[in-house]
Enzyme design. Structure first.
Site, short mmCIF file in Angstrom:
data_model
loop_
_atom_site.label_atom_id
_atom_site.label_comp_id
_atom_site.label_asym_id
_atom_site.label_seq_id
_atom_site.Cartn_x
_atom_site.Cartn_y
_atom_site.Cartn_z
N CYS A 2 0.87 -0.94 0.03
CA CYS A 2 -0.15 0.07 0.49
C CYS A 2 0.97 1.31 0.03
O CYS A 2 2.13 1.37 0.13
CB CYS A 2 -1.04 0.09 1.63
SG CYS A 2 -2.04 -1.39 0.85
N ARG A 27 5.12 0.05 -6.11
CA ARG A 27 5.17 -0.99 -4.57
C ARG A 27 3.98 -2.15 -5.25
O ARG A 27 4.14 -3.17 -4.55
CB ARG A 27 4.64 -0.43 -3.42
CG ARG A 27 5.29 0.88 -3.42
CD ARG A 27 5.51 1.94 -2.39
NE ARG A 27 4.66 1.34 -0.73
CZ ARG A 27 5.71 1.64 -0.04
NH1 ARG A 27 7.09 1.76 -0.11
NH2 ARG A 27 5.67 0.58 0.72
N TRP A 76 -2.92 -2.53 -1.50
CA TRP A 76 -2.56 -4.23 -1.91
C TRP A 76 -3.59 -5.14 -0.34
O TRP A 76 -3.48 -4.47 0.42
CB TRP A 76 -1.53 -3.97 -1.57
CG TRP A 76 -0.81 -5.18 -1.64
CD1 TRP A 76 -0.59 -5.70 -3.49
CD2 TRP A 76 -0.48 -6.87 -1.40
NE1 TRP A 76 0.29 -7.15 -3.40
CE2 TRP A 76 0.02 -7.81 -2.48
CE3 TRP A 76 -0.56 -6.79 -0.27
CZ2 TRP A 76 0.63 -8.65 -1.73
CZ3 TRP A 76 -0.59 -8.28 0.56
CH2 TRP A 76 0.18 -9.82 -0.50
N ASN A 112 -1.92 1.37 5.92
CA ASN A 112 -0.49 0.47 5.16
C ASN A 112 -0.25 0.12 6.68
O ASN A 112 -0.55 0.49 7.83
CB ASN A 112 0.89 1.24 5.09
CG ASN A 112 0.02 1.58 3.68
OD1 ASN A 112 -1.19 2.29 2.69
ND2 ASN A 112 1.55 2.66 2.98
N GLY A 113 -0.71 -1.20 6.19
CA GLY A 113 -0.49 -2.17 7.46
C GLY A 113 -1.34 -3.09 7.94
O GLY A 113 -2.08 -3.08 7.02
N GLU A 499 17.99 -17.41 -7.47
CA GLU A 499 17.34 -15.72 -7.53
C GLU A 499 17.09 -16.12 -9.25
O GLU A 499 15.92 -15.40 -9.30
CB GLU A 499 18.91 -14.97 -7.41
CG GLU A 499 19.02 -13.34 -7.78
CD GLU A 499 17.13 -13.02 -7.05
OE1 GLU A 499 16.46 -13.18 -5.99
OE2 GLU A 499 16.59 -11.69 -7.46
N LYS A 503 13.68 -14.59 -10.23
CA LYS A 503 13.05 -13.65 -11.23
C LYS A 503 12.17 -13.85 -12.15
O LYS A 503 11.39 -13.34 -12.89
CB LYS A 503 14.72 -12.88 -11.78
CG LYS A 503 15.68 -13.08 -11.25
CD LYS A 503 14.96 -10.77 -10.94
CE LYS A 503 14.29 -10.64 -9.45
NZ LYS A 503 15.01 -10.64 -8.54
N GLU A 506 8.49 -14.71 -11.10
CA GLU A 506 7.94 -13.37 -10.69
C GLU A 506 7.74 -12.30 -11.87
O GLU A 506 6.52 -11.57 -11.85
CB GLU A 506 8.68 -12.57 -9.13
CG GLU A 506 9.94 -11.50 -9.94
CD GLU A 506 11.06 -11.14 -8.54
OE1 GLU A 506 9.55 -10.53 -7.26
OE2 GLU A 506 11.79 -11.13 -8.51
N HIS A 522 15.81 -37.16 -6.16
CA HIS A 522 14.47 -37.09 -5.84
C HIS A 522 13.02 -36.89 -5.50
O HIS A 522 12.25 -36.24 -4.01
CB HIS A 522 14.88 -36.44 -3.61
CG HIS A 522 16.70 -37.16 -4.21
ND1 HIS A 522 16.97 -38.55 -2.96
CD2 HIS A 522 18.21 -37.17 -3.68
CE1 HIS A 522 18.47 -39.01 -3.31
NE2 HIS A 522 18.86 -37.61 -3.88
N LYS A 621 6.50 -4.33 -3.68
CA LYS A 621 8.02 -4.07 -3.68
C LYS A 621 8.15 -4.19 -2.45
O LYS A 621 9.03 -4.72 -1.73
CB LYS A 621 8.19 -2.65 -4.01
CG LYS A 621 9.77 -2.20 -4.24
CD LYS A 621 10.73 -2.70 -4.74
CE LYS A 621 12.24 -2.80 -5.21
NZ LYS A 621 12.92 -3.51 -5.88
C1 G6P Z 1 9.34 -8.14 -1.38
C2 G6P Z 1 10.41 -7.90 -2.78
C3 G6P Z 1 11.74 -9.27 -3.44
C4 G6P Z 1 12.36 -8.57 -2.38
C5 G6P Z 1 11.46 -9.46 -0.63
C6 G6P Z 1 12.21 -8.81 0.52
O1 G6P Z 1 8.73 -9.66 -1.78
O2 G6P Z 1 9.60 -8.50 -3.94
O3 G6P Z 1 12.21 -8.65 -4.31
O4 G6P Z 1 13.51 -9.48 -2.18
O5 G6P Z 1 10.46 -8.65 -0.46
O6 G6P Z 1 12.13 -7.35 0.57
P1 G6P Z 1 13.72 -5.89 1.10
O7 G6P Z 1 13.29 -5.27 0.80
O8 G6P Z 1 13.23 -6.46 2.52
O9 G6P Z 1 14.02 -6.59 0.34
#
Ligand code: G6P
Length: 626
Positions: A2, A27, A76, A112-113, A499, A503, A506, A522, A621
């Protein structure tokens, strides 16, 4: 997640609110709304589901709403589906009033929260004659503020303070009271909020980019504090209602940094900013001395004595930051001979922690606001364990609360899928590992100097990789209709696989999994069939043959193989159908190079599937709820 924006001043509020919300779109959100006051007239509230564009169109880009004070929100969904009813702002009045467009609101606010005890509070308010039109916890919070405001006949700050004592959870609240036109009241706990001021105008925002075009002078409001925001001035209060003094901070980053700068998407721009992010992070602690270069962690606040005393490391994070931790564990153990455990913050915070008193808990976070990571930090502190934050956002909660902070210097990251912040975090980990190794005498002066020399080559090597994007674009177009992909690797290559796979899934919504190469047989190998894409990460020469064997096992079952390895390992082409080479570096630092083609692959897959690269569905984000 949010986003909140607020404005009070001489200008028309709604266009400014829309402009600020647009800067927070990255975000992630699913609905949006505005509340604007025009003097004593009833508050005007407009909401819409979906993209901000719809809200802008409904309000003629904000021009249709008169009034110089207002709040805006992108939501959100947490409690209740994404819909206009559940979108913020929420009001203290009854829904019927709202529908009759009478002024429904002695109090109107955005949040927010998460209010954890909202169900119990809703019940209490129902008994006191309140009814509810939405499924949100926010509506409960706004009504609770009004309840105290009216019951005790107190001012906004006291009503907010009583609410803060009563609610559990996290919040950044921005509230307007009918009786106090021209003012916005703010309260905060565990969810970010800043207040910007200029001559005669004030802005509030959950994140800096929202107001960067308007002002660089901001106040960070602390946990369990409140503020009364008037045009051009702000007064801060603690929970006892006493006024507190605050320092203005100047934001030094360029507003440009939050713009696309000629790239089609923020993600591509940020991929290209990696050489700079990595170089800047390296140079933030690298010093030239008479005897050569050395790492100076005095800005981090970690002394050599403290480094010597550390008995074990616990690296705690979420998402890509956790993947950085997975890579770092191999590096720390190998170079500095310190036992490392890497944990997801959401798991760490809820288990019985048997940490050694000399352990160091390292929290890695781009935003510095991730709810689980912040909670993990607090849990470690509560147990009296020393904490170190690796954080990108200056002034964020984790940065302020950790005992020491290593700031990555990636600048603002806008695309939801992290790239440059991840790369900067890796560099921070390398620097820490090399320094720990040297201080603890696990490596000699020559090895130390060699590692530093090698680290300095990494930004240029990343830049070289970025010159060769076309092949990956072609490959992505070829696989844009794939259904499944598997990334396999061992050791650091497994961390890179995690990672790369994230990528891919997502932003391209293509199902992918990362597996430690030896674990595939396994169970998961049963999913390999004709044409399944298997990406073998092969940067660690000691493990190269092993992973190639696992790739061949997949090929025998019909898989299409992509190999990712260092220049020189040409024998991979005996097995792989398509190979991507990266420059050579010390094996410990290979993740920095190998991740780049995987970022590009995810990016191009997303583009070729016609998806919203920077704002993938359902993702946020900064995840400020657990
Ligand atoms: C969200 C983002 C990720 C990020 C994660 C941790 O899920 O989409 O890209 O790695 O949060 O965020 P931070 O701000 O703690 O690195």
């Amino acid at each position: 997640m949010c986003g909140i924006v607020g404005y009070t001043g001489p200008a028309k509020a709604a266009p400014i609110l829309l402009e600020g919300l647009a800067k927070l779109e990255y975000r992630g959100y699913d609905s949006a709304g505005l509340a604007v006051r025009d003097g004593d007239a009833p508050v005007q509230i407009v909401k819409s589901k979906g993209r901000l564009r719809a809200l802008a169109e409904k309000t003629d880009e904000g021009r249709a709403l008169a009034g110089n004070v207002g709040i805006g929100h992108t939501r959100w969904a947490t409690h209740g589906e994404p819909s206009e009813r559940n979108a913020h702002p929420h009001v203290s009045g009854a829904p019927e009033d709202h529908d009759r467009s009478a002024d429904p609101s002695d109090v109107v606010g955005v949040h927010n929260g998460i209010i954890e005890n909202y169900a119990e509070l809703k019940e209490k308010l129902r008994k006191n004659g309140y009814s509810f039109y939405s499924e949100t916890d926010t509506e409960v919070a706004i009504k609770l503020v009004e309840y105290y405001y009216k019951k005790y006949g107190i001012g906004p700050i006291d009503a907010l303070a009583k609410t803060m004592v009563r609610v559990r959870g996290s919040y950044a609240l921005a509230v307007m009271f009918r009786d106090y036109p021209g003012e916005i009241y703010v309260a905060r706990k565990d969810s970010p909020m800043i207040i910007g001021v200029t001559e005669g105008e004030s802005f509030i925002a959950s994140d800096v980019p929202a107001i960067l075009n308007r002002t660089r002078s901001v106040y960070y409001i602390d946990n369990l504090e409140m503020a009364c925001v008037r045009p051009g001035s702000v007064a801060f209060y603690n929970l006892d209602g006493e006024q507190v003094e605050k320092q203005l901070t100047t934001i030094t980053w360029d507003a440009e940094a939050a713009e696309k700068g000629g790239f089609e998407h923020f993600m591509m721009k940020e991929i290209h900013e990696q050489p700079k992010a990595v170089r800047d992070t390296l140079h933030s602690v690298l010093r030239e001395t008479e005897t050569g270069k050395e790492i100076d962690l005095s800005s981090v606040g970690l002394s050599e004595e403290e480094i010597r005393r550390v008995s074990q490391l616990h690296i705690v994070a979420c998402g890509s930051a956790w993947h950085v931790g997975v890579a770092a564990q191999y590096i720390f153990e190998d170079l500095a001979a310190i036992p490392v455990r890497v944990e997801l913050a959401s798991e760490f915070r809820y288990r019985r922690l048997l940490l050694d008193k000399d352990a160091l808990v390292v929290i890695v976070s781009q935003s510095g606001e991730t709810a689980d990571s912040l909670a993990a930090l607090r849990e470690a502190k509560r147990l009296g364990i020393k904490t170190l934050g690796i954080v990108n956002t200056v002034g964020s909660s984790i940065a302020r609360e950790a005992d020491s902070v290593f700031y990555t210097v990636a600048g603002p990251e806008i695309a939801v899928a992290t790239t440059k912040a991840y790369s900067a975090q890796l560099m921070a980990m390398y620097l820490l590992a090399v320094q720990f190794a040297r201080v603890r005498e696990e490596i000699d002066a020559q090895a130390y100097a060699d590692y530093l020399t090698e680290l300095e080559t990494i930004p240029d090597k990343i830049a070289r990789l970025l010159e060769d994007k076309d092949r990956l674009q072609w490959f992505a177009a070829k696989f844009s209709n794939a259904h499944d992909a598997f990334f396999i690797g061992r050791g650091i290559d497994y961390a890179i696989s995690l990672e790369g796979s994230l990528k891919m899934k997502e932003i391209s919504y293509l199902h992918s999994e990362a597996y430690a190469a030896g674990e595939l047989k396994h169970g998961t190998i049963s999913l390999i069939e004709e044409g399944t894409l298997v990406i073998g990460v092969l940067t660690q020469s000691a493990l190269y043959e092993k992973t190639v064997s696992n790739m061949v096992e997949c090929k025998a079952r019909g898989a299409y193989l992509m190999g990712l390895t260092g220049y020189g390992n040409y024998s991979v082409e005996d097995a792989a159908d398509f190979t991507v080479y990266v420059p050579k570096t010390d094996p410990h630092f290979m993740a920095s190079l190998a991740v780049v083609p995987l970022q590009l692959l995810g990016y191009y897959l997303s583009v070729s599937r016609g998806l919203d690269v920077d704002k993938p569905r359902n993702l946020a984000k900064s995840v400020t709820v657990e």
